[in-house]
Design an enzyme around this catalytic site. Structure first.
Site, PDB file in Angstrom:
ATOM      1  N   CYS A   1      -8.208   6.670  10.426  1.00  0.00           N
ATOM      2  CA  CYS A   1      -8.608   5.395   9.794  1.00  0.00           C
ATOM      3  C   CYS A   1      -7.630   4.279  10.142  1.00  0.00           C
ATOM      4  O   CYS A   1      -7.315   3.436   9.288  1.00  0.00           O
ATOM      5  CB  CYS A   1      -8.719   5.520   8.277  1.00  0.00           C
ATOM      6  SG  CYS A   1      -9.996   6.637   7.756  1.00  0.00           S
TER       7      CYS A   1
ATOM      8  N   GLN B   1       0.941   6.395   0.992  1.00  0.00           N
ATOM      9  CA  GLN B   1       1.715   7.470   1.644  1.00  0.00           C
ATOM     10  C   GLN B   1       3.186   7.433   1.245  1.00  0.00           C
ATOM     11  O   GLN B   1       4.011   8.091   1.876  1.00  0.00           O
ATOM     12  CB  GLN B   1       1.610   7.335   3.181  1.00  0.00           C
ATOM     13  CG  GLN B   1       0.211   7.473   3.727  1.00  0.00           C
ATOM     14  CD  GLN B   1      -0.356   8.888   3.616  1.00  0.00           C
ATOM     15  OE1 GLN B   1       0.378   9.855   3.418  1.00  0.00           O
ATOM     16  NE2 GLN B   1      -1.658   9.007   3.739  1.00  0.00           N
TER      17      GLN B   1
ATOM     18  N   ASP C   1       0.876  -1.167   0.000  1.00  0.00           N
ATOM     19  CA  ASP C   1       0.000   0.000   0.000  1.00  0.00           C
ATOM     20  C   ASP C   1       0.917   1.222   0.000  1.00  0.00           C
ATOM     21  O   ASP C   1       1.499   1.568   1.033  1.00  0.00           O
ATOM     22  CB  ASP C   1      -0.897  -0.037   1.247  1.00  0.00           C
ATOM     23  CG  ASP C   1      -1.713   1.236   1.409  1.00  0.00           C
ATOM     24  OD1 ASP C   1      -1.497   2.189   0.637  1.00  0.00           O
ATOM     25  OD2 ASP C   1      -2.563   1.274   2.327  1.00  0.00           O
TER      26      ASP C   1
END
Ligand code: PMP
Length: 406
Positions: free
Chosen positions: A364, A203, A200
């Site tokens: 989150c 960021q 992922d």
């Protein structure tokens, strides 16, 4: 090359906005980044000059819009150094990219009792899609723990691997702490056991040069709106051989080869995973955003942001009672903190009144909050258009709030 920040700031019209009569300090870049004028202009230009549904028309406009969308795909391919442009699937964001893999990968490769390994610092969008699969394919989540600096514990990771493990899905950079995970090592360990890895990079991709072939990750996902591109855009990179084996995620136009009521065949990559009219206008503008980043140079961006992070960490650490979450030496420009007993929400509200935009709450990542034993943090996330003066304003603002709270 060092970046001319004052010149760069002029590329972002929103940065000259005033909030409550004060010039905006935008430190909520982890949530979404601001857009340069060239991206805003590109969206208007596409609608004004070439708008037509892509991949369907024989007419001129449709062909030009199709070419520009496919050019954008090639820009993404070049940016993350993928081998083939058909390994780039356009989605509406990181969340959709992970849901696509969770659905499609688990259907193809997982059965009851199989396991997906994530880390304790994942965003909900790298937790919940796998949990949804629990009731469909019966997979279970296993979680890599973190140490008190906010780093994953690699030895514990290796212990979690078994013949039930089907995929490791881990964030490259924590959206809460900014900690950069040792993804090269994670991939090396996982591959030793023939387990694919999803990164992922929501960021990471705006701060760190990504080379998917060097990393040898099997999937990599990110959102366009966090790299100066439009909302509603995202990318799933996947290795061709894996994507080819995975069934489609959604059905509809464009993703088919031939449809009949008796049997439907599916289109080739990447279209097999892009059902329906795609968000082509914004994908074209995502290409513009990436070209903008490339024109500054990702290495220059990283050098500037690292220096700003070091400055902000030093100045914030000097504030009495301020605690930073995530003290690893391997960090990107995100700082999560709390000061004494001041609630993160109060801190965020009061900073806002000073024109300073930060994010507050659990970001989150509620399971990470549980591990840290807190409800939330104040998060300041920086990018290349932020300045040392803005960090000074944040520090002065926090000091004023601390005085107010006595
Ligand atoms: N993963 C990480 C690490 C994130 O920071 C975010 C966004 N905060 C997401 C996933 C989800 O991204 P999006 O909401 O753009 O789909």
């Amino acid at each position: 090359m060092s970046l001319d920040i004052n010149k760069i700031r002029k590329d972002f019209p929103i940065l000259s906005t005033e909030i409550y009569g004060k010039s905006l300090v935008y430190f909520d870049n982890g949530a979404t980044t601001q857009k340069p004028q060239c991206v805003i202009d590109k969206i208007a230009e596409v609608y004004s000059t070439i708008n037509a549904n892509i991949h369907r028309g024989v007419h001129h406009l449709s062909q030009v819009a199709t070419e520009q969308t496919e050019d954008a795909r090639k820009i993404v391919q070049r940016f993350i150094h993928a081998q083939h442009s058909h390994e780039i699937i356009f989605t509406k964001g990181t969340t959709e990219s992970i849901n696509l893999v969770a659905h499609s990968f688990c259907r193809q490769f997982c059965k009851e009792g199989d396991e997906i390994i994530v880390s304790a610092m994942e965003h909900h969008s790298n937790i919940v899609p796998w949990q949804l699969q629990e009731s469909i394919t019966g997979v279970k989540l296993r979680v890599i723990p973190i140490n008190d600096k906010g780093e994953i514990i690699l030895d514990e990771f290796e212990k979690l691997i078994s013949d039930k493990t089907k995929l490791v899905s881990i964030t490259y950079v924590s959206n809460v702490m900014g900690v950069i995970n040792p993804v090269e090592k994670v991939i090396e360990i996982a591959h030793k056991h023939n387990i694919p890895v999803l990164l992922d990079a929501a960021q990471a991709v705006q701060h760190i040069e990504i080379n998917v072939q060097k990393l040898d990750c099997d999937f990599l996902v990110f959102s366009g709106h966090k790299i100066y591109g439009p909302t509603g855009t995202g990318v799933l990179y996947g290795k061709e051989e894996l994507l080819n084996q995975m069934p489609p995620y959604q059905g509809g136009g464009e993703m088919i080869g031939k449809v009949s009521f008796a049997k439907t065949t599916f289109n080739e990559l990447p279209f097999k995973f892009e059902a329906g009219t795609p968000n082509y206008v914004d994908y074209i503008a995502l290409g513009t955003a990436i070209e903008y980043i490339e024109s500054l140079g990702i290495a220059n961006i990283k050098a500037y942001e690292d220096e700003l992070l070091a400055y902000a960490t030093k100045r914030l650490s000097d504030i009495d009672g301020l605690k930073i979450f995530g003290t690893s030496e391997h960090k990107s420009a995100v700082i999560s903190f709390l000061v004494g007993n001041i609630h993160h929400y109060d801190m965020g509200m009061l900073l806002d009144k000073m024109g300073i935009a930060v994010r507050t709450g659990h970001h989150c990542a509620e399971p990470l909050m549980d591990v840290l034993g807190i409800e939330g943090t104040v998060r300041a996330s920086f990018v290349f258009y932020n300045t040392h003066e803005e960090v000074d304003r944040l520090v002065e603002g926090i000091k004023r709030i601390v005085t107010m709270f006595g």
